[in-house]
Design a protein around this motif. Structure first.
Motif, PDB file in Angstrom:
ATOM      1  N   GLY A 145       0.864  -1.217  -0.037  1.00 17.94           N
ATOM      2  CA  GLY A 145       0.039   0.045   0.055  1.00 17.94           C
ATOM      3  C   GLY A 145       0.820   1.273   0.035  1.00 17.94           C
ATOM      4  N   TYR A 146       0.294   2.532   0.352  1.00 17.19           N
ATOM      5  CA  TYR A 146       1.007   3.733   0.351  1.00 17.19           C
ATOM      6  C   TYR A 146       1.045   4.325   1.995  1.00 17.19           C
ATOM      7  N   PRO A 147       2.006   5.209   2.138  1.00 18.54           N
ATOM      8  CA  PRO A 147       2.692   5.892   0.964  1.00 18.54           C
ATOM      9  C   PRO A 147       4.197   5.214   0.549  1.00 18.54           C
ATOM     10  N   GLY A 148       4.342   4.101   0.769  1.00 19.57           N
ATOM     11  CA  GLY A 148       5.487   3.486   0.310  1.00 19.57           C
ATOM     12  C   GLY A 148       6.620   4.020   0.954  1.00 19.57           C
ATOM     13  N   CYS A 149       7.648   4.051   0.415  1.00 14.45           N
ATOM     14  CA  CYS A 149       9.089   4.444   0.910  1.00 14.45           C
ATOM     15  C   CYS A 149       9.981   4.956  -0.044  1.00 14.45           C
ATOM     16  N   LEU A 150      10.807   5.895   0.340  1.00 14.10           N
ATOM     17  CA  LEU A 150      11.815   6.484  -0.403  1.00 14.10           C
ATOM     18  C   LEU A 150      12.953   5.207  -0.811  1.00 14.10           C
ATOM     19  N   TYR A 151      13.516   5.074  -2.152  1.00 16.43           N
ATOM     20  CA  TYR A 151      14.175   4.063  -2.125  1.00 16.43           C
ATOM     21  C   TYR A 151      15.179   4.375  -3.419  1.00 16.43           C
ATOM     22  N   ILE A 152      16.192   3.396  -3.634  1.00 20.19           N
ATOM     23  CA  ILE A 152      17.195   3.590  -4.518  1.00 20.19           C
ATOM     24  C   ILE A 152      17.040   2.379  -5.256  1.00 20.19           C
ATOM     25  N   GLU A 153      17.536   2.227  -6.655  1.00 17.20           N
ATOM     26  CA  GLU A 153      17.425   0.891  -7.277  1.00 17.20           C
ATOM     27  C   GLU A 153      18.742   0.278  -6.982  1.00 17.20           C
ATOM     28  N   ASN A 154      18.929  -1.167  -7.593  1.00 18.65           N
ATOM     29  CA  ASN A 154      20.198  -1.764  -7.572  1.00 18.65           C
ATOM     30  C   ASN A 154      21.392  -1.183  -8.414  1.00 18.65           C
ATOM     31  N   MET A 155      20.894  -0.410  -9.231  1.00 18.53           N
ATOM     32  CA  MET A 155      22.181   0.275 -10.101  1.00 18.53           C
ATOM     33  C   MET A 155      22.902   0.898  -9.335  1.00 18.53           C
ATOM     34  N   ASN A 156      22.628   1.554  -8.131  1.00 22.43           N
ATOM     35  CA  ASN A 156      23.338   2.414  -7.141  1.00 22.43           C
ATOM     36  C   ASN A 156      23.707   1.712  -6.104  1.00 22.43           C
ATOM     37  N   ARG A 157      25.028   2.131  -5.778  1.00 23.46           N
ATOM     38  CA  ARG A 157      25.617   1.746  -4.491  1.00 23.46           C
ATOM     39  C   ARG A 157      24.976   2.126  -3.063  1.00 23.46           C
ATOM     40  N   PRO A 158      24.488   1.387  -2.225  1.00 28.71           N
ATOM     41  CA  PRO A 158      23.784   1.793  -0.856  1.00 28.71           C
ATOM     42  C   PRO A 158      25.037   2.921  -0.086  1.00 28.71           C
ATOM     43  N   ALA A 190      26.404   9.422  -9.865  1.00 28.30           N
ATOM     44  CA  ALA A 190      24.776   9.872  -9.817  1.00 28.30           C
ATOM     45  C   ALA A 190      24.185   8.936  -9.320  1.00 28.30           C
ATOM     46  N   ALA A 191      23.213   9.042  -8.462  1.00 29.73           N
ATOM     47  CA  ALA A 191      22.134   8.236  -7.913  1.00 29.73           C
ATOM     48  C   ALA A 191      20.733   8.851  -7.760  1.00 29.73           C
ATOM     49  N   VAL A 192      19.884   8.029  -8.139  1.00 33.19           N
ATOM     50  CA  VAL A 192      18.468   8.466  -8.317  1.00 33.19           C
ATOM     51  C   VAL A 192      17.673   7.825  -6.817  1.00 33.19           C
ATOM     52  N   LEU A 229      16.776   8.084 -15.607  1.00 36.96           N
ATOM     53  CA  LEU A 229      17.858   9.298 -15.606  1.00 36.96           C
ATOM     54  C   LEU A 229      19.302   8.553 -15.826  1.00 36.96           C
ATOM     55  N   LEU A 230      19.444   7.115 -15.557  1.00 41.53           N
ATOM     56  CA  LEU A 230      20.834   6.508 -15.505  1.00 41.53           C
ATOM     57  C   LEU A 230      20.919   5.534 -17.006  1.00 41.53           C
ATOM     58  N   VAL A 231      20.111   6.396 -18.006  1.00 46.14           N
ATOM     59  CA  VAL A 231      20.008   5.388 -19.190  1.00 46.14           C
ATOM     60  C   VAL A 231      21.353   5.150 -19.923  1.00 46.14           C
ATOM     61  N   SER A 232      22.467   6.265 -19.628  1.00 47.09           N
ATOM     62  CA  SER A 232      23.697   6.044 -20.257  1.00 47.09           C
ATOM     63  C   SER A 232      24.469   4.961 -19.770  1.00 47.09           C
ATOM     64  N   CYS A 233      23.944   4.435 -18.334  1.00 49.10           N
ATOM     65  CA  CYS A 233      24.652   3.303 -17.443  1.00 49.10           C
ATOM     66  C   CYS A 233      24.242   1.827 -17.970  1.00 49.10           C
ATOM     67  N   TYR A 234      23.249   1.534 -18.726  1.00 47.85           N
ATOM     68  CA  TYR A 234      23.053   0.324 -19.003  1.00 47.85           C
ATOM     69  C   TYR A 234      22.553   0.175 -20.578  1.00 47.85           C
ATOM     70  N   THR A 235      22.509  -0.986 -20.985  1.00 46.79           N
ATOM     71  CA  THR A 235      21.859  -1.283 -22.219  1.00 46.79           C
ATOM     72  C   THR A 235      20.531  -2.349 -22.292  1.00 46.79           C
ATOM     73  N   GLN A 236      19.528  -1.845 -22.933  1.00 44.11           N
ATOM     74  CA  GLN A 236      18.466  -2.708 -22.836  1.00 44.11           C
ATOM     75  C   GLN A 236      18.724  -3.961 -23.856  1.00 44.11           C
ATOM     76  N   ILE A 237      18.398  -5.199 -23.190  1.00 47.59           N
ATOM     77  CA  ILE A 237      18.574  -6.381 -24.198  1.00 47.59           C
ATOM     78  C   ILE A 237      17.383  -6.501 -24.596  1.00 47.59           C
ATOM     79  N   GLU A 238      16.039  -6.658 -23.931  1.00 47.77           N
ATOM     80  CA  GLU A 238      14.794  -6.917 -24.594  1.00 47.77           C
ATOM     81  C   GLU A 238      14.052  -6.390 -23.701  1.00 47.77           C
ATOM     82  N   GLU A 239      12.734  -6.354 -23.778  1.00 48.70           N
ATOM     83  CA  GLU A 239      11.693  -5.517 -22.950  1.00 48.70           C
ATOM     84  C   GLU A 239      11.800  -5.921 -21.573  1.00 48.70           C
TER      85      GLU A 239
END
Length: 316
Positions: free
Chosen positions: A154-167, A173-175, A229-239
């Protein structure tokens, strides 16, 4: 009215429809009530954290660890006193000691916080705002988009970062993601940063790590599309399948320049624009308009850029 009642009594299917409608309305009202109660309960947990889960600054905690360049081949690390001096210089700017001094005397108690949820990796605090929340990271990137601090859905959820970023937020750059809620809280107030006056009054925020305090200077607030925002840091292999290939350096400036060039409307402090050396954090939240986001970007204040900050503040 009597004819309507007689008609209803005469036609059984009308009575059934009315009964079903009453059940649906009753269920929906109960559902909404439960959601509101759950939401308020989750908000109360965050408020309790902000008020009670703080301790005096531990002696071993460093403050805004500077990214000091070392001589080639040298493994010497910055002295703790040098790190503290960076913040002392920052707070010496007119008025900042009064505004932010308390942020360095009490810090979040990560031992207590992680007893609630061990996914907590940092704590985010923007003085004079509702942004006073832990930041989490889960193996499933969008987990905290739909889950609360106690694991409930449910909501409000939490603030979070993705696994692309170090904790430890050592990436260039971090999002940090958070919900935009009509009821307020989380990242609902990010639109305020589009007002230059609001941004000027909320230029600095604190990111607390288990053994470190960092200060960031907000340098942009803008509308953006749904592109990662970190599109330059990964390659999309498929959907829905991506290969992350890491950071090369300067991604914070790259993102800043890309958002500014898109020109969807925003507030850019070009005189304090990031350089390729700056580490940046971007806050991201959805807008009601489809495929639109609000992005707030800030650069870390370090030993390398503190002199520039002081000089430009004195000039203004």
């Amino acid at each position: 009215m009597s004819k309507i009642i007689q008609y209803i009594k005469k036609h059984r299917f009308i009575r059934i429809l009315l009964f079903l409608a009453a059940l649906i309305i009753s269920y929906f009202a109960g559902y909404c009530t439960r959601r509101v109660c759950d939401f308020r309960q989750q908000q109360a947990i965050f408020q309790q954290m902000a008020q009670e889960y703080r301790v005096p600054l531990p002696q071993e905690t460093t403050v805004s660890q500077p990214q000091v360049e070392q001589n080639a081949g040298s493994e010497q690390e910055a002295e703790p006193q040098e790190e503290i001096d960076v913040i002392a210089e920052f707070l010496a700017i007119d008025g900042y000691q009064e505004l932010y001094g308390d942020c360095l005397t009490e810090v979040p108690d990560f031992t207590a916080l992680r007893q609630i949820n061990d996914d907590i990796v940092a704590y985010l605090y923007l003085p004079d705002s509702v942004i006073d929340y832990p930041v989490l990271q889960h193996e499933e990137n969008n987990y905290y988009l739909e889950h609360n601090l106690d694991g409930s859905t449910g909501y409000p959820g939490c603030l979070y970062i993705e696994n692309m970023n170090r904790p430890d937020f050592e990436d260039p750059a971090a999002v940090i993601y958070g919900h935009h809620l009509f009821t307020g809280g989380m990242f609902s107030d990010l639109e305020n940063f589009l007002d230059p006056e609001y941004l000027d009054g909320h230029r600095f925020y604190f990111l607390y790590l288990p053994d470190e305090i960092r200060i960031y200077e907000v340098v942009l607030a803008a509308k953006y599309n749904n592109e990662h925002l970190l599109v330059s840091c990964y390659t999309q292999i498929e959907e829905n399948l991506y290969e992350f290939h890491g950071f090369e350096g300067g991604e914070g400036k790259l993102i800043y320049d890309r958002i500014e060039a898109l020109g969807l409307g925003g507030n850019f402090r070009s005189d304090h624009a990031p350089t390729e050396k700056d580490h940046m954090i971007f806050w991201s939240t959805c807008l009601p308009a489809r495929n639109r986001r609000i992005i707030v970007g800030a650069r870390q204040i370090t030993a390398e850029n503190i002199g520039e900050l002081v000089q430009k503040t004195d000039e203004s």
